[in-house]
Design a protein around this motif. Structure first.
Motif, short mmCIF file in Angstrom:
data_model
loop_
_atom_site.label_atom_id
_atom_site.label_comp_id
_atom_site.label_asym_id
_atom_site.label_seq_id
_atom_site.Cartn_x
_atom_site.Cartn_y
_atom_site.Cartn_z
N GLN A 257 33.47 -42.72 33.16
CA GLN A 257 34.96 -42.54 33.84
C GLN A 257 35.77 -42.93 32.52
O GLN A 257 35.63 -43.73 31.52
N LEU A 258 37.34 -42.89 32.82
CA LEU A 258 38.29 -43.55 31.93
C LEU A 258 38.62 -44.83 32.44
O LEU A 258 38.71 -44.91 33.68
N GLN A 259 38.44 -45.81 31.61
CA GLN A 259 38.86 -47.09 31.84
C GLN A 259 40.15 -47.62 31.05
O GLN A 259 40.45 -46.82 30.05
N PRO A 260 40.94 -48.82 31.19
CA PRO A 260 41.93 -49.05 30.44
C PRO A 260 41.62 -49.35 29.04
O PRO A 260 42.26 -49.36 28.10
N SER A 261 40.16 -49.56 28.90
CA SER A 261 39.57 -49.89 27.23
C SER A 261 38.22 -48.88 27.29
O SER A 261 37.59 -49.17 28.22
N VAL A 262 38.08 -48.05 26.31
CA VAL A 262 36.95 -47.28 26.30
C VAL A 262 36.02 -47.82 24.95
O VAL A 262 35.14 -47.44 24.66
N SER A 263 36.76 -48.76 24.10
CA SER A 263 35.97 -49.19 22.94
C SER A 263 36.06 -50.71 22.59
O SER A 263 37.19 -51.14 22.77
N PRO A 264 35.34 -51.39 22.44
CA PRO A 264 35.45 -53.03 22.07
C PRO A 264 36.08 -53.05 20.64
O PRO A 264 35.75 -53.97 20.04
N GLY A 265 36.48 -52.09 19.84
CA GLY A 265 36.98 -51.92 18.68
C GLY A 265 35.84 -51.51 17.61
O GLY A 265 35.73 -51.71 16.55
N TYR A 266 35.28 -50.24 18.20
CA TYR A 266 34.19 -49.51 17.27
C TYR A 266 34.58 -48.88 16.11
O TYR A 266 34.26 -49.10 14.96
N GLY A 267 36.01 -48.62 16.23
CA GLY A 267 36.68 -48.07 15.07
C GLY A 267 37.02 -48.87 13.92
O GLY A 267 36.92 -48.58 12.82
N PHE A 268 37.19 -49.99 14.34
CA PHE A 268 37.63 -51.21 13.33
C PHE A 268 36.03 -51.68 12.70
O PHE A 268 36.06 -51.80 11.49
N ALA A 269 35.18 -51.95 13.41
CA ALA A 269 33.67 -52.45 13.11
C ALA A 269 33.37 -51.33 12.16
O ALA A 269 32.56 -51.41 11.20
N ALA A 270 33.51 -49.82 12.37
CA ALA A 270 33.23 -48.91 11.72
C ALA A 270 33.70 -48.94 10.12
O ALA A 270 32.92 -48.41 9.19
N ILE A 271 34.73 -49.56 9.66
CA ILE A 271 35.19 -49.72 8.55
C ILE A 271 34.16 -50.48 7.74
O ILE A 271 33.78 -50.39 6.71
N ILE A 272 33.68 -51.84 8.51
CA ILE A 272 32.67 -52.60 7.67
C ILE A 272 31.46 -51.83 7.72
O ILE A 272 30.87 -51.86 6.56
N VAL A 273 31.05 -50.86 8.60
CA VAL A 273 29.98 -49.99 8.68
C VAL A 273 29.71 -49.34 7.52
O VAL A 273 28.94 -49.21 6.71
N ALA A 274 31.15 -48.66 7.07
CA ALA A 274 31.11 -47.66 6.05
C ALA A 274 30.93 -48.43 4.55
O ALA A 274 30.41 -47.56 3.72
N TYR A 275 31.58 -49.63 4.56
CA TYR A 275 31.31 -50.37 3.36
C TYR A 275 30.03 -50.85 3.03
O TYR A 275 29.51 -51.04 1.99
N VAL A 276 29.43 -51.28 4.20
CA VAL A 276 28.07 -51.92 3.80
C VAL A 276 27.06 -50.79 3.66
O VAL A 276 26.21 -51.04 2.78
N GLY A 277 27.42 -49.61 4.23
CA GLY A 277 26.51 -48.58 3.87
C GLY A 277 26.83 -47.73 2.50
O GLY A 277 26.37 -47.00 2.39
N ARG A 278 27.69 -48.36 1.82
CA ARG A 278 28.14 -47.89 0.39
C ARG A 278 28.42 -46.60 0.65
O ARG A 278 28.37 -45.69 -0.39
N LEU A 279 29.23 -46.29 1.64
CA LEU A 279 30.07 -45.21 1.78
C LEU A 279 29.02 -43.85 1.58
O LEU A 279 29.48 -42.78 1.30
N HIS A 280 27.75 -44.12 1.86
CA HIS A 280 26.56 -42.90 1.90
C HIS A 280 26.25 -42.94 3.30
O HIS A 280 25.95 -43.58 3.96
N PRO A 281 26.18 -41.42 3.82
CA PRO A 281 26.02 -41.37 5.15
C PRO A 281 24.52 -41.99 5.83
O PRO A 281 24.47 -42.36 6.83
N ILE A 282 23.51 -41.99 4.92
CA ILE A 282 22.30 -42.47 5.38
C ILE A 282 22.53 -44.12 5.29
O ILE A 282 21.89 -44.62 6.49
N GLY A 283 23.20 -44.63 4.36
CA GLY A 283 23.41 -46.10 4.48
C GLY A 283 24.13 -46.34 5.62
O GLY A 283 24.06 -47.43 6.22
N VAL A 284 25.29 -45.39 6.16
CA VAL A 284 25.95 -45.82 7.14
C VAL A 284 25.21 -45.72 8.50
O VAL A 284 25.44 -46.59 9.43
N VAL A 285 24.35 -44.87 8.55
CA VAL A 285 23.04 -45.09 10.00
C VAL A 285 22.59 -46.55 9.94
O VAL A 285 22.44 -46.93 10.82
#
Length: 345
Positions: A257-285
């Motif tokens: 369902q829709l709630q007042p918040s649908v994300s605990p900050g996944y979009g911001f954490a994904a910035i760290i994910v992208a850089y820790v993964g060296r901007l490589h798709p497999i590294g991101v996984v």
């Protein structure tokens, strides 16, 4: 060394974490077991790790493509939220319809919603040379307030006792589970497909090569005639679409369902994910799985160790800090300052 720096950053994070647990009165070995080992010792725990890794992979892959071209989209959490809103609107409109095409239509609406929200900073960047960092970041909070308005008003469940949430979605508007009894759903498969498609795009297409050159050598890209506005639009559209699909995965998956918040900050954490993964798709996984472990481990530590709720953010910040520090020592060499005779220090 560039590939080893995430491992060094993770190791430094673990060492600092042990000191942190010691100072808050926890035995470090037991605390480490609770935080980093216990979450994946059961089948249910593994399912939760994959569930939380799913939006991180989708958002992280999209951001990594943009970061490779020096297009800094910081607003993935807003694009995820708008994608969830659009998918929720489709689910509620076809609430009485039990048909196979409802879920694909939700995925399409979510992707288009994320792209629409990402198009705003892309347009302002290419037409007026505004900072896409500031615009995309501010739009995150606009998306939050838009969602809050909708679940308090037009999309609120009339039979929900005035709780700020929509009706529960019908069965045709929810993602199928991968394993009965676990919450991980088909969105995880979509995230792996997205990572594979991103790898192919970056490795085997001219557009991916053009974006990489633009990020590594902007002057050479300009000399070669590569269009910067085209790169900006492509980066924002891809990252917006994937973030929107991540939003669909949340509202059509564990939330339902829709709630007042649908994300605990996944979009911001994904910035760290992208850089820790060296901007490589497999590294991101791989880095998304690590970040997911930090989320699940933080929740487990709060329950069993009475650790503060901020501990997840602390570990995320430590990981990014040590990664940036490792990169600093890889790219730059520290030399002692030599005084020249007759020149004051």
């Amino acid at each position: 060394m560039m590939l080893a720096s995430p491992l060094l950053a993770a190791l430094a994070m673990l060492v600092t974490g042990s000191l942190l647990f010691f100072f808050i009165g926890q035995e470090p070995v037991h605390a480490f077991y609770v935080y980093f080992v216990k979450p994946w010792t059961t089948l249910y725990g593994v399912g939760e790790l994959l569930l939380k890794a799913t939006p991180l992979i989708l958002c992280g892959v999209g951001l990594a493509i943009g970061f490779r071209a020096n297009v800094n989209n910081i607003g993935a959490d807003g694009q995820l939220t708008v994608g969830a809103i659009c998918a929720g609107a489709v689910a509620l409109y076809f609430d009485e319809v039990q048909a196979w095409w409802v879920l694909p239509l939700m995925l399409l609406a979510g992707a288009l919603g994320g792209m629409l929200w990402a198009a705003i900073p892309a347009l302002l960047r290419t037409r007026f040379n505004t900072s896409e960092i500031l615009v995309s970041l501010m739009l995150v909070y606009v998306a939050y307030h838009l969602l809050s308005y909708l679940v308090h008003g037009p999309m609120r469940d009339p039979a929900g006792f005035n709780f700020p949430q929509s009706k529960m979605f019908s069965e045709s508007a929810t993602l199928p589970l991968l394993v009965e009894g676990l919450r991980v759903n088909a969105a995880f498969i979509l995230s792996l497909i997205a990572a594979g498609a991103a790898w192919f795009f970056c490795k085997h297409t001219f557009a991916g090569y053009r974006m990489q050159v633009s990020g590594m050598a902007p002057a050479a890209a300009l000399y070669a005639g590569f269009s910067e506005p085209r790169n900006v639009w492509l980066a924002f559209m891809v990252s917006g679409a994937l973030a929107g699909v991540a939003g669909v995965g949340e509202v059509a998956g564990p939330l339902g369902q829709l709630q007042p918040s649908v994300s605990p900050g996944y979009g911001f954490a994904a910035i760290i994910v992208a850089y820790v993964g060296r901007l490589h798709p497999i590294g991101v996984v791989l880095s998304a799985l690590l970040m997911s472990l930090l989320y699940i481990g933080g929740e487990t530590a709060q329950i069993e160790l009475q650790a503060p709720s901020a501990i997840t953010g602390i570990f995320q910040g430590l990981l990014l800090f040590y990664l940036l520090a490792a990169d600093l020592f890889i790219h730059y060499r520290i030399k002692p300052h030599k005084r020249v005779a007759g020149v004051p220090a």
